[in-house]
Design an enzyme around this catalytic site. Structure first.
Site, PDB file in Angstrom:
ATOM      1  N   SER A   7      -6.099   7.453  -6.723  1.00 44.20           N
ATOM      2  CA  SER A   7      -6.305   6.414  -5.701  1.00 44.20           C
ATOM      3  C   SER A   7      -7.672   6.577  -5.056  1.00 44.20           C
ATOM      4  O   SER A   7      -7.948   7.594  -4.405  1.00 44.20           O
ATOM      5  CB  SER A   7      -5.228   6.512  -4.622  1.00 44.20           C
ATOM      6  OG  SER A   7      -5.616   5.689  -3.530  1.00 44.20           O
ATOM      7  N   HIS A  32      -6.208   3.585  -9.122  1.00 44.25           N
ATOM      8  CA  HIS A  32      -5.324   2.910  -8.172  1.00 44.25           C
ATOM      9  C   HIS A  32      -6.181   2.384  -7.015  1.00 44.25           C
ATOM     10  O   HIS A  32      -6.921   3.141  -6.385  1.00 44.25           O
ATOM     11  CB  HIS A  32      -4.298   3.934  -7.682  1.00 44.25           C
ATOM     12  CG  HIS A  32      -3.217   3.395  -6.828  1.00 44.25           C
ATOM     13  ND1 HIS A  32      -2.086   2.793  -7.328  1.00 44.25           N
ATOM     14  CD2 HIS A  32      -3.069   3.376  -5.480  1.00 44.25           C
ATOM     15  CE1 HIS A  32      -1.292   2.439  -6.338  1.00 44.25           C
ATOM     16  NE2 HIS A  32      -1.867   2.773  -5.194  1.00 44.25           N
ATOM     17  N   ASP A  34      -6.106   0.495  -3.521  1.00 44.37           N
ATOM     18  CA  ASP A  34      -5.202   0.191  -2.404  1.00 44.37           C
ATOM     19  C   ASP A  34      -5.773  -0.878  -1.489  1.00 44.37           C
ATOM     20  O   ASP A  34      -6.747  -0.623  -0.771  1.00 44.37           O
ATOM     21  CB  ASP A  34      -4.984   1.462  -1.564  1.00 44.37           C
ATOM     22  CG  ASP A  34      -4.001   2.427  -2.196  1.00 44.37           C
ATOM     23  OD1 ASP A  34      -2.917   1.991  -2.604  1.00 44.37           O
ATOM     24  OD2 ASP A  34      -4.319   3.632  -2.255  1.00 44.37           O
ATOM     25  N   MET A  36      -5.278  -3.104   1.761  1.00 43.18           N
ATOM     26  CA  MET A  36      -4.503  -3.146   3.014  1.00 43.18           C
ATOM     27  C   MET A  36      -5.097  -4.189   3.951  1.00 43.18           C
ATOM     28  O   MET A  36      -6.323  -4.268   4.076  1.00 43.18           O
ATOM     29  CB  MET A  36      -4.539  -1.793   3.711  1.00 43.18           C
ATOM     30  CG  MET A  36      -4.026  -0.645   2.872  1.00 43.18           C
ATOM     31  SD  MET A  36      -4.134   0.889   3.806  1.00 43.18           S
ATOM     32  CE  MET A  36      -3.648   2.073   2.547  1.00 43.18           C
ATOM     33  N   HIS A  65      -2.842  -2.157  -5.875  1.00 45.21           N
ATOM     34  CA  HIS A  65      -1.641  -2.079  -5.032  1.00 45.21           C
ATOM     35  C   HIS A  65      -1.874  -2.915  -3.780  1.00 45.21           C
ATOM     36  O   HIS A  65      -2.636  -2.516  -2.904  1.00 45.21           O
ATOM     37  CB  HIS A  65      -1.402  -0.595  -4.682  1.00 45.21           C
ATOM     38  CG  HIS A  65      -0.241  -0.337  -3.788  1.00 45.21           C
ATOM     39  ND1 HIS A  65      -0.034   0.890  -3.186  1.00 45.21           N
ATOM     40  CD2 HIS A  65       0.802  -1.128  -3.394  1.00 45.21           C
ATOM     41  CE1 HIS A  65       1.066   0.844  -2.463  1.00 45.21           C
ATOM     42  NE2 HIS A  65       1.585  -0.373  -2.551  1.00 45.21           N
ATOM     43  N   MET A  67      -0.989  -4.096  -0.403  1.00 39.62           N
ATOM     44  CA  MET A  67      -0.178  -3.868   0.807  1.00 39.62           C
ATOM     45  C   MET A  67      -0.589  -4.937   1.813  1.00 39.62           C
ATOM     46  O   MET A  67      -1.236  -4.664   2.825  1.00 39.62           O
ATOM     47  CB  MET A  67      -0.442  -2.450   1.336  1.00 39.62           C
ATOM     48  CG  MET A  67       0.227  -1.381   0.480  1.00 39.62           C
ATOM     49  SD  MET A  67      -0.433   0.261   0.786  1.00 39.62           S
ATOM     50  CE  MET A  67      -1.863   0.194  -0.290  1.00 39.62           C
ATOM     51  N   MET A 136       7.295   3.924  -3.063  1.00 40.32           N
ATOM     52  CA  MET A 136       6.425   4.585  -2.080  1.00 40.32           C
ATOM     53  C   MET A 136       7.114   5.852  -1.584  1.00 40.32           C
ATOM     54  O   MET A 136       8.290   5.825  -1.210  1.00 40.32           O
ATOM     55  CB  MET A 136       6.158   3.672  -0.878  1.00 40.32           C
ATOM     56  CG  MET A 136       5.243   2.492  -1.139  1.00 40.32           C
ATOM     57  SD  MET A 136       3.623   2.931  -1.801  1.00 40.32           S
ATOM     58  CE  MET A 136       2.969   4.010  -0.512  1.00 40.32           C
ATOM     59  N   ASP A 174       3.822   7.014  -5.268  1.00 39.66           N
ATOM     60  CA  ASP A 174       2.572   6.908  -4.508  1.00 39.66           C
ATOM     61  C   ASP A 174       2.771   7.460  -3.100  1.00 39.66           C
ATOM     62  O   ASP A 174       3.572   6.930  -2.330  1.00 39.66           O
ATOM     63  CB  ASP A 174       2.187   5.421  -4.452  1.00 39.66           C
ATOM     64  CG  ASP A 174       0.865   5.157  -3.752  1.00 39.66           C
ATOM     65  OD1 ASP A 174       0.147   6.131  -3.446  1.00 39.66           O
ATOM     66  OD2 ASP A 174       0.560   3.971  -3.528  1.00 39.66           O
TER      67      ASP A 174
HETATM   68  C1  DX5 Z   1      -0.895   4.810   0.902  1.00 48.38           C
HETATM   69  C2  DX5 Z   1      -1.518   4.374  -0.405  1.00 48.38           C
HETATM   70  C3  DX5 Z   1      -1.691   5.483  -1.368  1.00 48.38           C
HETATM   71  C4  DX5 Z   1      -2.649   6.567  -0.921  1.00 48.38           C
HETATM   72  C5  DX5 Z   1      -2.150   7.855  -1.493  1.00 48.38           C
HETATM   73  O1  DX5 Z   1      -0.441   3.709   1.599  1.00 48.38           O
HETATM   74  O2  DX5 Z   1      -0.721   3.393  -1.043  1.00 48.38           O
HETATM   75  O3  DX5 Z   1      -2.069   5.014  -2.661  1.00 48.38           O
HETATM   76  O4  DX5 Z   1      -3.963   6.360  -1.356  1.00 48.38           O
HETATM   77  O5  DX5 Z   1      -2.919   8.904  -0.983  1.00 48.38           O
HETATM   78  P1  DX5 Z   1      -2.434  10.402  -1.013  1.00 48.38           P
HETATM   79  O6  DX5 Z   1      -2.250  10.771  -2.469  1.00 48.38           O
HETATM   80  O7  DX5 Z   1      -3.538  11.140  -0.350  1.00 48.38           O
HETATM   81  O8  DX5 Z   1      -1.122  10.477  -0.281  1.00 48.38           O
HETATM   82 ZN    ZN Z   2      -1.139   2.844  -3.204  1.00 51.90          ZN
END
Ligand code: DX5
Ligand code: ZN
Length: 217
Positions: A7, A32, A34, A36, A65, A67, A136, A174
């Site tokens: 990620s 990955h 992310d 948000m 991903h 969110m 998650m 994740d």
């Molecule tokens: C959290 C993200 C993850 C995050 C994971 O909401 O969806 O993908 O980057 O990071 P680590 O591996 O540091 O928990």
């Molecule tokens: Zn993620």
């Protein structure tokens, strides 16, 4: 097949091409990405331009991903930005199969994610349609959190429910995956492993190689 999906949330954005290149060279299978929105989750990460940059930086498939609320509005935008897989949250869209179909019509693989307190039964209507389910293992929103042990049984139950239907759909995990608990999630039935801090903090090449070795044993 076991897949490692680092990620980039945990990457140093000042050196994005450099650190992503290191992870790619060491064997990253996906990256990955992310997304948000500060609404579905209490944090804002980055959006379409970083996905476009990743598409230029690497040939490795981009595992996006979302969110975000209203994910249906952004499927084409992320397709144009180079996404290969789009995962959205069940909690953010009322008709999961409809959105899976839209993602497929756009030529991408489709994943559906659930938060730690959402029951796996909500995913069953999409068995055989979605390409991946993302469990998650932290509350989505931030990297570097601690793995929630209560999620291990959800991974196992989902793997069993899929197997009972003759399906071997990818299960992605994740959040908070480390050298200490990767064995647990693999044993429970996850095969696509997201790691932010555990890959990008410290020696990136060594980290990726370590996890690839564990996953290919
Ligand atoms: C959290 C993200 C993850 C995050 C994971 O909401 O969806 O993908 O980057 O990071 P680590 O591996 O540091 O928990
Ligand atoms: Zn993620």
């Amino acid at each position: 097949m076991n897949i490692i999906s680092p990620s980039i949330l945990a990457a140093d954005f000042g050196y994005l091409a450099d650190v992503v290149g290191k992870a790619e060279k060491a064997g990253a299978d996906y990256f990955h990405v992310d997304i948000m929105d500060g609404s579905f989750v209490p944090n804002i990460s980055f959006g379409v331009p970083i996905c476009e940059a990743m598409d230029k930086i690497t040939d490795v498939p981009l595992d996006v991903h979302l969110m975000i609320n209203n994910p249906e509005k952004y499927i084409e935008k992320f397709k144009e930005a180079g996404a290969d897989i789009i995962t959205f949250h069940q909690e953010a869209y009322y008709d999961i199969n409809k959105l899976v179909d839209i993602i497929h019509e756009n030529g991408m693989k489709a994943g559906i994610s659930i938060k730690p307190h959402t029951d796996i039964s909500v995913l069953e209507p999409a068995f055989g349609n979605a390409d991946m389910f993302l469990i998650m293992t932290v509350e989505p929103g931030f990297g570097g959190q601690k793995y929630m042990d209560s999620c291990t049984n959800k991974i196992r139950d989902l793997r069993n429910a899929l197997s009972a239907k003759g399906l071997d759909t990818d299960i992605e995990v994740d959040g908070g995956i480390t050298k200490e608990n990767i064995g647990t999630v693999l044993e429970a039935g996850a095969n696509v492993i997201v790691m932010g801090s555990s890959v990008f903090k410290g020696n990136i090449e060594e980290n990726v190689k370590y996890f690839k070795d564990v996953m290919n044993k």
